[in-house]
Design an enzyme around this catalytic site. Structure first.
Site, PDB file in Angstrom:
ATOM      1  N   CYS A  70      28.122  65.649 211.799  1.00 34.45           N
ATOM      2  CA  CYS A  70      27.208  64.510 211.699  1.00 34.45           C
ATOM      3  C   CYS A  70      27.932  63.190 211.910  1.00 34.45           C
ATOM      4  O   CYS A  70      27.497  62.353 212.694  1.00 34.45           O
ATOM      5  CB  CYS A  70      26.502  64.515 210.350  1.00 34.45           C
ATOM      6  SG  CYS A  70      25.403  63.100 210.113  1.00 34.45           S
ATOM      7  N   CYS A  75      24.929  63.083 214.365  1.00 39.09           N
ATOM      8  CA  CYS A  75      23.899  62.093 214.043  1.00 39.09           C
ATOM      9  C   CYS A  75      24.361  60.648 214.205  1.00 39.09           C
ATOM     10  O   CYS A  75      23.661  59.833 214.817  1.00 39.09           O
ATOM     11  CB  CYS A  75      23.413  62.275 212.604  1.00 39.09           C
ATOM     12  SG  CYS A  75      23.404  63.962 212.011  1.00 39.09           S
ATOM     13  N   LYS A  78      25.440  59.596 217.868  1.00 35.21           N
ATOM     14  CA  LYS A  78      24.220  59.689 218.676  1.00 35.21           C
ATOM     15  C   LYS A  78      23.302  58.513 218.413  1.00 35.21           C
ATOM     16  O   LYS A  78      22.752  57.903 219.340  1.00 35.21           O
ATOM     17  CB  LYS A  78      23.486  60.992 218.360  1.00 35.21           C
ATOM     18  CG  LYS A  78      22.120  61.101 219.001  1.00 35.21           C
ATOM     19  CD  LYS A  78      21.243  62.066 218.234  1.00 35.21           C
ATOM     20  CE  LYS A  78      20.871  61.528 216.863  1.00 35.21           C
ATOM     21  NZ  LYS A  78      20.079  62.490 216.068  1.00 35.21           N
ATOM     22  N   TYR A 210      16.049  68.878 219.665  1.00 36.28           N
ATOM     23  CA  TYR A 210      16.463  67.520 219.290  1.00 36.28           C
ATOM     24  C   TYR A 210      17.454  66.943 220.308  1.00 36.28           C
ATOM     25  O   TYR A 210      17.263  65.861 220.856  1.00 36.28           O
ATOM     26  CB  TYR A 210      17.206  67.532 217.946  1.00 36.28           C
ATOM     27  CG  TYR A 210      16.414  67.783 216.708  1.00 36.28           C
ATOM     28  CD1 TYR A 210      16.133  66.748 215.830  1.00 36.28           C
ATOM     29  CD2 TYR A 210      15.995  69.060 216.361  1.00 36.28           C
ATOM     30  CE1 TYR A 210      15.461  66.972 214.640  1.00 36.28           C
ATOM     31  CE2 TYR A 210      15.313  69.300 215.179  1.00 36.28           C
ATOM     32  CZ  TYR A 210      15.049  68.249 214.317  1.00 36.28           C
ATOM     33  OH  TYR A 210      14.382  68.473 213.155  1.00 36.28           O
ATOM     34  N   GLU A 214      16.831  63.801 222.942  1.00 37.57           N
ATOM     35  CA  GLU A 214      17.521  62.577 222.536  1.00 37.57           C
ATOM     36  C   GLU A 214      18.485  62.100 223.625  1.00 37.57           C
ATOM     37  O   GLU A 214      18.508  60.910 223.971  1.00 37.57           O
ATOM     38  CB  GLU A 214      18.263  62.810 221.211  1.00 37.57           C
ATOM     39  CG  GLU A 214      17.308  62.911 220.029  1.00 37.57           C
ATOM     40  CD  GLU A 214      17.982  63.339 218.738  1.00 37.57           C
ATOM     41  OE1 GLU A 214      17.370  63.145 217.671  1.00 37.57           O
ATOM     42  OE2 GLU A 214      19.115  63.867 218.783  1.00 37.57           O
ATOM     43  N   HIS A 469      -0.044  44.451 206.165  1.00 43.44           N
ATOM     44  CA  HIS A 469      -0.621  43.979 207.419  1.00 43.44           C
ATOM     45  C   HIS A 469       0.102  42.729 207.919  1.00 43.44           C
ATOM     46  O   HIS A 469       0.443  41.860 207.119  1.00 43.44           O
ATOM     47  CB  HIS A 469      -2.113  43.655 207.206  1.00 43.44           C
ATOM     48  CG  HIS A 469      -2.815  43.229 208.452  1.00 43.44           C
ATOM     49  ND1 HIS A 469      -3.175  44.130 209.426  1.00 43.44           N
ATOM     50  CD2 HIS A 469      -3.210  42.003 208.878  1.00 43.44           C
ATOM     51  CE1 HIS A 469      -3.778  43.483 210.403  1.00 43.44           C
ATOM     52  NE2 HIS A 469      -3.811  42.187 210.096  1.00 43.44           N
ATOM     53  N   GLU A 474       0.459  50.773 208.082  1.00 42.60           N
ATOM     54  CA  GLU A 474      -0.810  50.705 207.356  1.00 42.60           C
ATOM     55  C   GLU A 474      -1.845  51.697 207.890  1.00 42.60           C
ATOM     56  O   GLU A 474      -2.811  52.028 207.190  1.00 42.60           O
ATOM     57  CB  GLU A 474      -1.387  49.287 207.404  1.00 42.60           C
ATOM     58  CG  GLU A 474      -1.821  48.818 208.776  1.00 42.60           C
ATOM     59  CD  GLU A 474      -2.362  47.385 208.751  1.00 42.60           C
ATOM     60  OE1 GLU A 474      -3.201  47.087 207.886  1.00 42.60           O
ATOM     61  OE2 GLU A 474      -1.927  46.588 209.599  1.00 42.60           O
TER      62      GLU A 474
END
Length: 495
Positions: A70, A75, A78, A210, A214, A469, A474
């Site tokens: 990772c 991760c 990347k 993935y 990616e 908002h 939302e």
């Protein structure tokens, strides 16, 4: 000097004479899961040793690095490249927001690569300090198990060190695998893709998980021509089918050439690059070919069969609900067990192991409602059940709520890319079973939704929540109308 094993927190205690060991725990593999387990076990008072291969950005059987996949070649680097790739389209979008860009904007791959390497070296140092500060003894070298309570560490100079341990934890992770086709040595995996000397102008990618989507987004965002080949109709098998279709449209909208239901047969080196032959008679030219065809557990060199540790047909270590192998003193966590191969899951498993073995709190990892994200551009993030999974598992009807809209930013930039959100709800209990989103900031939004699902939130509770908002988030609390009602047991699509 040998040391008596810490007995507090043991699941079971022997009535016989207690043995003496060099360590209460010895961990093989200092990736995310191994470091977490080592640190937390030490915090409970255990004497802990850990070993890891020497640092290198591209892994092999003899190099790795503290921090693991990772941090060093997964991760983190990347995500740095995803950030880098996103600026190109952002610069184009900025024109309609009043930014006058009169000169060509150029991308410097070598500069980004240098900054990426600096960051992973920094993180490698941080992980070492985390271990040191926790009182964990770190050994650099290759670890092997030579007995139920004995490990061997082969140092860089070939010196072999042997240590006894009451508990041994395997946390060696996984590595990319290559399909066995002619010319496969011409291709790269995700390891090499993160450290290429030159940015390729033409890329062919095999895979649809993935890593494949990616890197397709990364290279396309940096200006490369990208061909993505995969065996099914849509990418990202296992995700919600509706969201897979959205990702597919977005990839094509960004200029990525999709080749569904196609495989690669052969790679041939030519003066003009790598010639790629597909099983449909096509020939594609590339400067780089990426194999993103899955990963295999790192168990080959651990000597597990000799000790009697059971492996499955993929080479993954078999464990029970507490991450314990068939040998009571040997445990395993993370990708090497091939359960749910995500970094935060390895961290959870490491935490549960420490609680079980040394904290007096037997703990099973909980794999329900684990959120995840695919950092294609724009991002996909999900938590809970997909619509297909909900239909398959439900006893009654399922209510599906969806919202598709143009993000406010796109209404000004003119980018034709919709955000799609989805909630899957049990019609009888009103419980929200799953949530999905494909759009900007999806992972940041989904992390909060995951908390709600972990708490068992109902659709009525979502509806009673006041939204922020103006925001995309939302929409998750304003989806009032049912998009469709699906009867349980409806045949699942096979995309």
């Amino acid at each position: 000097m040998a040391r008596k094993m810490l007995v507090d927190g043991e699941l079971s205690k022997s009535n016989g004479e207690e043995a003496y060991y060099d360590f209460d725990l010895f961990v093989i593999g200092a990736g995310s899961g191994g470091v977490r387990a080592a640190r937390f076990s030490a915090q409970y008072g255990a004497k802990v040793g850990i070993c890891e291969l020497p640092f290198h950005p591209i892994s092999s059987e003899v190099v790795g690095g503290v921090g693991g996949t990772c941090v060093i070649r997964g991760c983190v680097p990347k995500k740095i490249l995803v950030y880098g790739a996103s600026f190109g389209p952002e610069v184009e979008d900025a024109r309609n927001f009043g930014w006058e860009l009169n000169e060509n904007v150029e991308f410097n791959w070598k500069k980004l690569l240098h900054k990426k390497t600096e960051e992973i070296i920094r993180l490698n140092g941080i992980y070492k300090r985390l271990l040191s500060n926790a009182g964990v003894k770190l050994y650099e070298g290759e670890g092997k198990i030579v007995g139920p309570n004995e490990v061997e560490v082969i140092q860089l100079d070939g010196t072999k060190l042997s240590y006894s341990a009451k508990h041994i934890l395997i946390a060696t992770g996984s590595r990319a695998q290559r399909p066995d086709i002619p010319g496969q040595e011409l291709a790269i995996t995700s390891d090499e893709a993160l450290s290429l000397d030159e940015l390729p102008k033409r890329v062919v990618i095999l895979g649809a998980g993935y890593i494949a989507v990616e890197f397709a987004s990364i290279w396309r965002g940096m200006g490369a021509t990208v061909d993505l080949c995969f065996r099914r109709e849509l990418p990202l098998r296992g995700f919600d089918d509706e969201m897979r279709a959205v990702v597919s449209r977005n990839l094509e909208g960004r200029g990525i050439n999709l080749h569904p239901r196609k495989n690669l047969l052969e790679l041939v080196k030519t003066e003009n690059g790598i010639k790629v032959f597909t099983d449909h008679g096509e020939e594609l030219m590339a400067d780089a070919v990426l194999f993103a065809t899955g990963r295999i557990p790192n168990t080959k060199r651990l000597n597990l069969e000799a000790v009697g540790v059971e492996l499955d047909k993929t080479g993954a270590v078999k464990v029970d609900e507490y991450s314990r192998t068939n040998i009571p003193s040997i445990w395993a966590i993370g990708d090497v067990t091939n359960r749910m191969n995500l970094t935060p899951v390895a961290l959870m498993e490491g935490t549960c192991f420490a609680k079980t073995a040394f904290g007096g709190q037997p703990s099973k990892p909980d794999y329900r409602n684990v959120p995840c994200a695919v950092f294609c551009i724009p991002h996909l993030s999900v938590v809970g059940l997909s619509e297909e999974q909900a239909i398959e598992q439900a006893n009654g009807d399922i209510l599906v709520f969806t919202s598709t809209f143009n993000p406010m930013k796109n209404t000004i930039s003119g980018r034709q890319e919709k955000t799609v959100m989805k909630l899957v709800v049990d019609a009888e209990t009103d419980k929200v079973l799953g949530a999905s989103m494909c759009g900007p900031d999806a992972p940041e939004i989904m992390q909060g939704i995951a908390v709600a699902l972990k708490c068992g939130a109902t659709k009525a509770q979502f509806d009673s929540t006041v939204g922020i908002h103006p925001s995309a988030a939302e929409e998750f609390v304003t989806m009032r109308s049912v998009t469709r009602r699906v009867t349980a047991g409806k045949p699942k699509t096979n995309l």
